[in-house]
Design an enzyme around this catalytic site. Structure first.
Site, PDB file in Angstrom:
ATOM      1  CD  GLN A 107      35.786  13.817 -28.200  1.00 25.34           C
ATOM      2  OE1 GLN A 107      36.178  14.942 -28.690  1.00 25.34           O
ATOM      3  NE2 GLN A 107      35.241  12.798 -28.713  1.00 25.34           N
ATOM      4  CG  ASP A 120      27.795  10.937 -29.526  1.00 26.38           C
ATOM      5  OD1 ASP A 120      28.180  12.023 -29.788  1.00 26.38           O
ATOM      6  OD2 ASP A 120      28.574  10.295 -28.871  1.00 26.38           O
ATOM      7  CE  LYS A 174      29.462  16.303 -30.332  1.00 24.09           C
ATOM      8  NZ  LYS A 174      30.537  15.926 -29.158  1.00 24.09           N
ATOM      9  NE  ARG A 194      27.726   8.951 -32.453  1.00 31.55           N
ATOM     10  CZ  ARG A 194      28.050   7.730 -32.138  1.00 31.55           C
ATOM     11  NH1 ARG A 194      27.129   6.701 -32.132  1.00 31.55           N
ATOM     12  NH2 ARG A 194      29.001   7.397 -31.402  1.00 31.55           N
TER      13      ARG A 194
END
Ligand code: S3P
Length: 431
Positions: free
Chosen positions: A168, A314, A341, A387
């Site tokens: 990112q 992730d 996160k 997640r």
């Protein structure tokens, strides 16, 4: 919601939903290109709609017929100031990549999101963009959203060594560099997903990456040409069912159209090293996708550290669940990024899995898991993190008794059909 163990394992075939990273970027590149971009198999998750709506707010015409998204590109110079602050929901990718795009725009934009986003660090993006000549401020002088970006159409190129391994941050600096006058060099700490670089080339731009895979050179200003994009399935979504089939008895499933860009396939290497019966079928090199077949497996512990971490960042919560069913001690380290996160995923994974009886210890930069350990149903919480929610729903498949999952609606951020797909595979298992 109440969840129980599978009766007869998981069986059948499902198509994995579209890649989140590529879906975000397809809207961004479509908006910044000249001409009409069509996007097929766009991820209809909340995060990607945050990006779509943000570009509409910046004056980009975007049509959605329920099947295909059509973006009428306005070019880097055609974006317009939004009439108010832009809500980007839960999406870190939207806010950080947009900061890079807005850094080169001669107007001011404020970006804000939900409570989780308001806690995520933004200095990592603000510092290099300020160096390039944009003005960025966080809430009450902090680094946290809402973020106000006052861009400049006179951005300077940058020579920047990234202090964190983050696609990112890399992408935000690349988007600013594409609008600067001259050549920028960006050096990664570790190689991270390269979808931004790949799409620059796809949209007719230029970017080069040195052989070490970590030094990127990009010269601005550039223009892009509209494209037809078909988004492959998201390996980060596939990960939940890969692990589900490996750890439940009598399972054999196929996941079709999964993206296999090498910057994302760390989980396949780790699962194979742990002994998972995993095979890749009908590989499509052109689209970087394949079908993945997986069945119930005997698993061994492993150590996961270093350069592979960004290639499975992730997937670490679901890999932690996998490790609870492997023989021996699994060590995950060099993964301190997990703390920033959507939740602190080191704590969330350890604390929620402990409620189900796992032998799991959080560390400063990862997790230590001893297995195999039988799990029991418990009251667990997604903590609003998609997640973590999906990982706990998969844990419920092997837990004895009932699991009560709170805040399960979080899964809609990246995988709205998650529970429907889980049901499909469970029903087929029951036949
Ligand atoms: C993403 C990069 C990763 C990842 C996130 C999506 C992207 O974040 O965790 O889900 O699309 O660039 P970082 O780059 O901050 O590690």
């Amino acid at each position: 919601m109440k969840l129980g163990p599978t009766a007869n394992g998981l069986k059948g075939t499902i198509q994995i939903p579209a890649d989140k990273s590529i879906s975000h970027r397809s809207i961004m590149f479509g908006a910044l290109a000249e001409g009409t971009t069509t996007i097929r198999n766009f991820l209809r998750g909340e995060d990607c709609f945050s990006t779509l709506n943000a570009f509409r707010a910046l004056g980009v015409p975007i049509e959605d017929d329920g099947e295909t998204i059509t973006v009428t590109g306005v070019g880097f110079r055609g974006l317009k100031a939004a009439s108010g602050a832009i809500d980007v929901g839960n999406s870190g990718t939207t806010i950080r990549l947009m900061m890079g795009i807005l850094a080169g725009q001669p107007f001011t934009t404020t970006l804000f999101g939900d409570d989780s986003l308001a806690k995520r660090p933004m200095n990592r993006v603000m510092l290099p963009l300020r160096e390039m000549g944009a003005r960025l401020t966080g809430s009450s002088g902090s680094e946290f959203p809402p973020i106000t970006v006052s861009g400049s159409d006179q951005l300077k190129p940058i020579h920047y060594q990234l202090p964190v391994a983050s696609a990112q941050v890399k992408s935000a600096v690349i988007f600013a560099a594409l609008q600067a006058q001259g050549t920028s060099t960006i050096i990664e700490k570790e190689s991270t997903r390269n979808h931004t670089e790949e799409m620059i080339k796809q949209f007719g731009g230029e970017i080069s990456c040195a052989k070490d895979g970590k030094t990127i050179t990009v010269t601005g200003p550039q223009t892009f040409k509209a494209q037809e994009v078909t988004v492959p399935g998201d390996i980060s979504s596939a990960a939940f069912f890969l692990v589900a089939a490996a750890i439940t008895a009598d399972s054999q499933i196929t996941l079709t159209n999964v993206g296999i860009n090498p910057s994302r396939t760390g989980i396949l290497e780790v699962m194979t090293a742990m002994g998972a019966k995993l095979s890749m079928l009908s590989v499509d090199q052109q689209n970087q996708s394949a079908d993945l077949e997986i069945m119930t497996s005997q698993l061994q512990a492993t150590t996961i550290s270093g350069a592979i971490i960004p290639r499975l960042i992730d997937e670490l919560p679901i890999i932690a669940l996998l490790a609870t069913q492997a023989t021996g001690q699994t060590i995950i380290k060099d993964a301190e990024e997990l703390k920033v996160k959507e939740t602190n995923r080191i704590d969330a994974t350890a604390e929620e899995l402990k409620k189900m009886g796992a032998d799991i210890t959080p560390t400063e930069d990862g997790l230590i898991i001893n297995g195999p350990t039988p799990l029991q149903g418990a009251a667990v919480d997604s903590r609003g993190d998609h997640r973590i929610g999906m990982m706990l729903a998969i844990a419920a498949l092997i837990a004895k008794g009932e699991t009560q999952l709170q805040r399960e609606e979080a899964v809609a951020v990246s995988y709205p059909e998650f529970f429907a797909d889980l049901h499909t595979l469970s029903i087929k298992g029951g036949k």
